[in-house]
Design a protein around this motif. Structure first.
Motif, mmCIF file in Angstrom:
data_model
loop_
_atom_site.group_PDB
_atom_site.id
_atom_site.type_symbol
_atom_site.label_atom_id
_atom_site.label_comp_id
_atom_site.label_asym_id
_atom_site.label_seq_id
_atom_site.Cartn_x
_atom_site.Cartn_y
_atom_site.Cartn_z
ATOM 1 N N ASN A 91 69.333 8.715 36.404
ATOM 2 C CA ASN A 91 70.113 9.896 36.749
ATOM 3 C C ASN A 91 71.031 10.247 35.580
ATOM 4 O O ASN A 91 71.809 9.416 35.123
ATOM 5 C CB ASN A 91 70.940 9.621 38.010
ATOM 6 N N TRP A 129 75.057 19.358 40.839
ATOM 7 C CA TRP A 129 76.034 19.321 41.933
ATOM 8 C C TRP A 129 76.627 20.709 42.178
ATOM 9 O O TRP A 129 76.811 21.122 43.332
ATOM 10 C CB TRP A 129 77.125 18.308 41.610
ATOM 11 N N SER A 132 79.381 14.619 49.528
ATOM 12 C CA SER A 132 78.262 14.978 48.652
ATOM 13 C C SER A 132 78.290 14.154 47.369
ATOM 14 O O SER A 132 77.257 13.638 46.921
ATOM 15 C CB SER A 132 78.330 16.471 48.322
ATOM 16 N N ARG A 162 77.178 10.648 47.841
ATOM 17 C CA ARG A 162 75.821 10.561 48.409
ATOM 18 C C ARG A 162 75.875 9.995 49.822
ATOM 19 O O ARG A 162 75.016 9.244 50.263
ATOM 20 C CB ARG A 162 74.895 9.721 47.544
ATOM 21 N N GLN A 179 76.481 14.065 54.906
ATOM 22 C CA GLN A 179 77.360 15.229 54.759
ATOM 23 C C GLN A 179 78.217 15.420 56.007
ATOM 24 O O GLN A 179 77.721 15.380 57.135
ATOM 25 C CB GLN A 179 76.543 16.482 54.513
ATOM 26 N N LEU A 213 74.032 5.468 43.458
ATOM 27 C CA LEU A 213 72.921 6.418 43.385
ATOM 28 C C LEU A 213 71.594 5.800 43.807
ATOM 29 O O LEU A 213 70.634 6.513 44.101
ATOM 30 C CB LEU A 213 72.781 6.934 41.949
#
Length: 481
Positions: free
Chosen positions: A3, A10, A75, A78, A81, A234
Motif C-alpha cells: 500500500n 482516501w 475510514s 479501516r 464505517q 492495513l
C-alpha cells in the motif's frame, strides 16, 4: 500488494461520502487556520481541502480536519464505517495489542518509484516557501509546514527506523525547525548522532494517507517501526521508496517529502506554538534545525495540516477515541468489573478529564474504578479529573456527566484527591505550582448513586427508552429527533 499510503484514494472516498468540502481562495496567513479551527467545532463538520491559496499556484493545496469525525476516523483506521464514537471505541478495543503482535509480519516493501518522484528538487534549487505553509494562529512564532506530518529517522547503532509526528516550523527557504521533545523516540535517536558528532539524517513526510500521521503520533513500542505497525492495520505492507541522500524509507505515494540533515550544533529559536491542551505553554526556544537538501513532491501537492488549538481541535477527536479504547482495556485488565463505557474528553486533550460509566456491583466499586482509571499506565501522565458515573449516563455527553456530578455527588464525601502524581512541564498549571520534580494532583469524583441507596434513590424524571423510540419513529421525520 503493498500500500503506497496514497492520500488521494482516501480523498476520493470522502468526496463520495460527502465528507469533504473544497474551499477556494482562503489565505495561508491566519485565515486558513481560523476557518479550520471554527469548522472543527461544528457538529457534522467535513474535512476541508483548501485550493487557490493566494500567492501560490492553483493545485498547491492544504488539507485539514481529517481525523475529527467518527466517520472519517473509522475510514482511516479501516474499521467498520460508523457515525457513532461509542461503536468506534468498542471496535478499537484490543486492536493496538493485536497490531503490535502482528507488526513483525509486515515489513515495508521497497519499490522502484512512485508518484512522490513526479518532481525532484536538488539542493541548489530547494525553496520550502514554494509550498503554502500556513501561519495557523496569531501567536505562532512562524509558519508550520509540519503538523499532520511524519518524520522518518534511523537509529545510529541499529537498523531501527522510527516514524514520529513532530512539529516543523519554516525558518527560511532551506531550513526548518524540528521540535522533538525529550524522551520521544526521534529525540533519543538524534542524541546518539549528537554524541557521535555526526549529521542526523531526516525525511519529513508532509502529506500522505492520514493513517500515516495518526500512527506516527501515538505511542508505538520502542524499537518498532511504524511502517510495520501501519502494515498490520492495513493487513498489507507499506510500499516505500528510499531517499536518494539519506536512504530513509518513505511512502511511495507521499505528497511532499523534505530530505536532509541536522548538523551538529545547528539550532535556532523555534515557536511559540500551541499544545494539545489549547495553550501556548512555552515561548520561543532553541531547537534543532534541519537543512533541507532535496525535496520530492507530486504534481498539485497537498500539505496535511493538523494544528493544535483550544479543544476540540483538528486531532483531539482521534486522540479521544484511541485513548478511550486503551483506557477501557486497562480497566478490565486491572480487574474492574461492570465497565459500560469510557471517554477521554477532548476538552482535556484526551488526558485531563476522563469519565467512566459502570454498573455498580458492590460497595466501593465506583471508587475502585476511579482510582485505577486515574493511575493506570495509559492515564497517569498529565491527568487531572476522573469522574465515575452510573450506566444510565453517557460518559461522552458532558451535559449528562455534569448533571450526574451536580445531583449524585457530595463535595465532602464523593471527591478523593491524589497528591504527587505524575506531572509535566507541558501542564499549563505548572506556571502556578512549580516543583523541581513536576508533580501534579488528581481529583476522583464519584458521581454514581450512593451504593447503599441505589434502591431508594429518587427516580429520574424522563421519558422511558421505549417511549422515546416510539416517538422518534412517529415524529422524528418532522422534528429531527
Amino acid at each position: 500488494m503493498p500500500n503506497s499510503l496514497d492520500l488521494r484514494n482516501w480523498l476520493d472516498a470522502m468526496k463520495q461520502a460527502e465528507n469533504l468540502k473544497v474551499l477556494r481562495g482562503a489565505d495561508w496567513n491566519l485565515e486558513l487556520g481560523a476557518i479550520s479551527e471554527m469548522n472543527v467545532k461544528q457538529a457534522g463538520h467535513p474535512a476541508l481541502l483548501f485550493d487557490e491559496i493566494p500567492g501560490y499556484p492553483d493545485g498547491h493545496r492544504v488539507l485539514t480536519c481529517t481525523t475529527s469525525s467518527p466517520y472519517r476516523l473509522s475510514s482511516i483506521l479501516r474499521a467498520t464505517q460508523t457515525y457513532q464514537h461509542r461503536e468506534l471505541v468498542q471496535w478499537l478495543r484490543g486492536k493496538p495489542k493485536e497490531w503490535q503482535s502482528r507488526a513483525a509480519n509486515f515489513p515495508p516493501v521497497a519499490v522502484e518509484t512512485g508518484p512522490v518522484f513526479e518532481n525532484v528538487v536538488d539542493k541548489e534549487h530547494v525553496n520550502i516557501l514554494d509550498f503554502p505553509s500556513p501561519l495557523w494562529h496569531e501567536g505562532d512564532g512562524g509558519r508550520y509546514i509540519g503538523t499532520g506530518c511524519a518524520v522518518v529517522t534511523r537509529d545510529y547503532d541499529s537498523d531501527w527506523v522510527n516514524v514520529g509526528t513532530y512539529r516543523v516550523m519554516v525558518h527560511d527557504e532551506t531550513h526548518v525547525g524540528l521540535d522533538m521533545v525529550s524522551g520521544k523516540h526521534g529525540q533519543i535517536q538524534y542524541q546518539k548522532y549528537v554524541q557521535a558528532g555526526e549529521p542526523f539524517p531526516v525525511c519529513i513526510v508532509i502529506g500522505a494517507d492520514p493513517l500515516c500521521y495518526l500512527i506516527s503520533g501515538i505511542e508505538v513500542p520502542y524499537g518498532m517501526c511504524e511502517w510495520n505497525y501501519i502494515g498490520a492495520i492495513l493487513d498489507e505492507p507499506v510500499a516505500v521508496v528510499h531517499g536518494e541522500l539519506t536512504g530513509l524509507p518513505f511512502p511511495s505515494g507521499a505528497e511532499i517529502v523534505l530530505e536532509g540533515f541536522i548538523y551538529p550544533g545547528d539550532t535556532r529559536m523555534e515557536g511559540p506554538f500551541g499544545e494539545f491542551h489549547g495553550y501556548y505553554q512555552a515561548g520561543a526556544k532553541p531547537t534543532s534545525v534541519m537543512s533541507v537538501e532535496r525535496v520530492y513532491y507530486r504534481n498539485q501537492p497537498i500539505i496535511v495540516g493538523s494544528p493544535p488549538a483550544k479543544p476540540p481541535n483538528d486531532y483531539s477527536y482521534s486522540k479521544a477515541v484511541m485513548r478511550s479504547a486503551l483506557l477501557f482495556d486497562a480497566l478490565l485488565a486491572a480487574g474492574v468489573p461492570g465497565v459500560e463505557g469510557v471517554w477521554a474528553h477532548e476538552i482535556g486533550g484526551a488526558r485531563m478529564f476522563t469519565v467512566a460509566s459502570i454498573k455498580q456491583r458492590y460497595a466501593g466499586h465506583a471508587r475502585q474504578c476511579g482510582h485505577v482509571l486515574s493511575q493506570c499506565g495509559v492515564a497517569a501522565y498529565m491527568g487531572r479529573y476522573v469522574v465515575v458515573v452510573d450506566d444510565d449516563i453517557d460518559p461522552a455527553n458532558l451535559e449528562e456527566v455534569m448533571w450526574a456530578v451536580a445531583t449524585r455527588s457530595d463535595p465532602v464525601y464523593d471527591i478523593d484527591f491524589i497528591q504527587n502524581a505524575m506531572g509535566s512541564k507541558n501542564d499549563p498549571m505548572s506556571v502556578a505550582y512549580k516543583s523541581k520534580a513536576m508533580f501534579s494532583s488528581r481529583a476522583i469524583i464519584d458521581a454514581c448513586r450512593p451504593f447503599d441507596h441505589i434502591d431508594d434513590f429518587p427516580p429520574v424524571a424522563q421519558a422511558s427508552q421505549k417511549l422515546q423510540e416510539e416517538v422518534r419513529e412517529r415524529w422524528g421525520h418532522l422534528l429531527k429527533l
